[in-house]
Design a protein around this motif. Structure first.
Motif, short mmCIF file in Angstrom:
data_model
loop_
_atom_site.label_atom_id
_atom_site.label_comp_id
_atom_site.label_asym_id
_atom_site.label_seq_id
_atom_site.Cartn_x
_atom_site.Cartn_y
_atom_site.Cartn_z
N CYS A 272 15.07 92.88 32.59
CA CYS A 272 16.52 92.89 32.38
C CYS A 272 16.88 92.30 31.02
O CYS A 272 17.72 92.83 30.29
N TYR B 186 21.08 95.50 41.19
CA TYR B 186 22.43 95.99 40.94
C TYR B 186 23.09 95.28 39.76
O TYR B 186 23.59 95.91 38.84
N ARG C 154 30.15 96.78 34.14
CA ARG C 154 29.73 97.98 34.86
C ARG C 154 30.01 97.78 36.33
O ARG C 154 30.50 96.74 36.75
N SER D 218 28.40 99.07 40.51
CA SER D 218 27.21 99.55 41.21
C SER D 218 27.06 101.06 41.12
O SER D 218 25.95 101.59 41.18
N ASP E 140 27.44 102.83 38.49
CA ASP E 140 26.70 103.14 37.26
C ASP E 140 25.20 103.03 37.48
O ASP E 140 24.42 103.64 36.74
N ILE E 141 24.79 102.28 38.48
CA ILE E 141 23.37 102.01 38.70
C ILE E 141 22.80 102.88 39.80
O ILE E 141 21.72 103.45 39.66
N THR E 142 23.52 102.99 40.90
CA THR E 142 23.00 103.74 42.05
C THR E 142 23.39 105.21 42.03
O THR E 142 22.75 106.03 42.68
#
Length: 518
Positions: A64, A89, A295, A297, A299-301
């Protein structure tokens, strides 16, 4: 957050990683094993919100951090707002804040997180001596108990705690009596990031219930100093559609960045209490805010139907414009350095200096260098890049070091002292300079302005901004700096290189403002 509010938000374990796990019925006391006599706050969500294995946890955090891109702040970093969801996340967003800690030295970190499982009417300060994570133990600062004596803070006040539905899967055993801190994840998830980015520090963990935030800010101001970092742990909006969440979170972030606690509603962020408390502190101290990342979640999932928002925001004290030190200030420091060089060259000892009556600018922790020249030629130069103690003491120690301990030169003899000119450089805190290529690094460097620390593997070296006068070409400057670090001249072009920049306020005895210094 009250137990009644929490019941309305019962979530599955998968969803818990997106945000905060909320309330489940309190366990029967007969099921609870005896509490440990050791005052260790054990990790509650290792293996749930972040990896339990130390090596895997380090790898996840480092990944990260490597992916985070942050520009240096124009001032000294004082506080952060970071999310506290599961690392898959919110970890990349949190890393945008924690990446700023690289190369910094904080003695104490105060982490304020919202209460998710306790019906609390105070800000609960841990009673533990040690805060444990899979990465090791962090000492709890003595400032924790000092803060607990100031209302609305309190030392683990008794309160109703309703255990989360995952408590049987927790990485810790259940105590005889739960506290606000027992299962709380909002503080815990911040600590491994701190462990990976700071060399060493002490912790003040605080779980916030319903409190007077302005009063809490006043209490915090009594324990904050230049070596204390303040962290407010919070996610943003919960379970709106992607588009709605973006709009709501933008409003919240804008309110935070203009330091407007009154514009942040309870539903805008689960950590609204820590955030508003931090904003009152920032207004009192004159800090400014900068958004680092925002951002959600989705945008990530990729699932944008019901998302949770995350933001990383930094607070900093703006760099002072113009000179910090007056003519008399400079004369004092130069006279102190000259007295030290004379004493060191004659007796090898340091002069006795009392801090009594000194202005705060002299007792503040600052990095500094002392440079000695003789007939225009360098005769010694040693200093501290990072603050090691009060400025007046740093001047004394580095004046002695430049005279007696610079390995490039013989020690200064008593008969030489009157032939030396002394220059003092007071440094701002070094900040990481992020770049993706050697060309970008060259573009970002400011000749004559930036002091540069070059790290190549386990080797490092620095040049003060004054060195640009001798080496004005950027490529030559970095080539020489790499060689000073003991590497080949082109090593700064390779991968894995880190660069930190700082600025200086420098003054010497031949300056017109200080010609009568000796």
């Amino acid at each position: 957050m009250s137990p009644q509010a929490c019941r309305r938000c019962r979530l599955s374990l998968t969803t818990l990683l997106l945000v905060c796990a909320l309330v489940a019925p309190r366990a029967n006391a007969a099921e609870v094993p005896a509490a440990s006599a050791k005052k260790v706050r054990e990790p509650a969500v290792a293996g749930l919100f972040y990896p339990k294995d130390p090596a895997e946890l380090s790898r996840v955090i480092d990944t990260c951090l490597v992916g985070a891109k942050v520009e240096p702040l124009d001032g000294e970093l004082k506080a952060l707002i970071c999310p506290h969801a599961g690392y898959p996340y919110s970890g990349p967003v949190a890393a945008s804040a924690y990446r700023l800690l690289a190369g910094r030295d904080y003695q104490t970190v105060v982490v304020m997180g919202p209460s998710h499982y306790a019906d609390l009417r105070a800000a609960s300060v841990t009673n533990a001596d040690v805060f444990r994570t899979p990465l090791g133990d962090v000492p709890v600062s003595a400032k924790a108990r000092a803060l607990a004596r100031l209302s609305p803070f309190a030392l683990e006040p008794r309160c109703l705690v309703q255990r989360p539905d995952w408590w049987r899967q927790s990485s810790r055993s259940a105590p005889a009596e739960d506290t606000a801190d027992t299962w709380e994840h909002s503080v815990e998830v911040e600590v491994p990031f701190l462990q990976r980015t700071l060399k060493s520090f002490e912790l003040v963990p605080v779980v916030c219930g319903e409190i007077d935030e302005e009063k809490a800010a006043g209490a915090l101001l009594q324990i904050l100093d230049d070596r204390t970092l303040l962290v407010a742990s919070s996610d943003l909006s919960h379970y709106y559609s992607y588009a709605t969440a973006r709009e709501l979170d933008q409003h919240t972030v804008e309110a935070i960045c203009r330091l407007d606690p009154g514009a942040i509603g309870d539903g805008d962020a689960c950590g609204h209490t820590p955030i508003r408390t931090l904003l009152y502190v920032a207004k009192q101290r004159g800090w400014q805010a900068r958004l680092l990342d925002c951002r959600n979640s989705g945008d990530i999932t990729g699932d944008r139907s019901r998302v949770v928002g995350y933001a990383a925001i930094a607070f900093y004290a703006p760099a002072a414009t113009g000179a910090q030190f007056t003519r008399n200030d400079r004369k004092y420091l130069l006279a102190l350095a000259r007295k030290t060089v004379q004493e060191a060259a004659t007796t090898g000892q340091l002069p006795a200096v009392s801090a009594d009556g000194l202005a705060p600018k002299f007792t503040a922790a600052k990095g500094c260098f002392v440079t000695l020249t003789k007939r225009g030629e360098l005769r010694g130069c040693i200093g501290y890049i990072l603050p090691q103690g009060p400025l007046y003491r740093a001047v004394v120690e580095n004046a002695r070091n430049a005279a007696l301990r610079d390995p490039r030169f013989p020690t200064v003899r008593p008969g030489e002292v009157d032939q030396l000119e002394i220059e003092i450089s007071v440094l701002t805190e070094p900040l990481p300079l992020f770049f993706s290529s050697p060309e970008e690094l060259l573009h970002k460097l400011q000749p004559g302005v930036d002091g540069v620390v070059l790290q190549i593997g386990n080797r490092s070296a620095t040049y003060l901004p004054q060195v640009w006068e001798q080496i004005p070409d950027k490529v030559d400057f970095l080539n020489n700096l790499a060689e000073k670090a003991g590497c080949e001249s082109s090593a700064w072009r390779h991968s894995g290189v880190s660069v930190f920049i700082y600025h200086v306020e420098s003054f010497k005895e031949s300056d017109k403002e200080t010609t009568d210094a000796h």
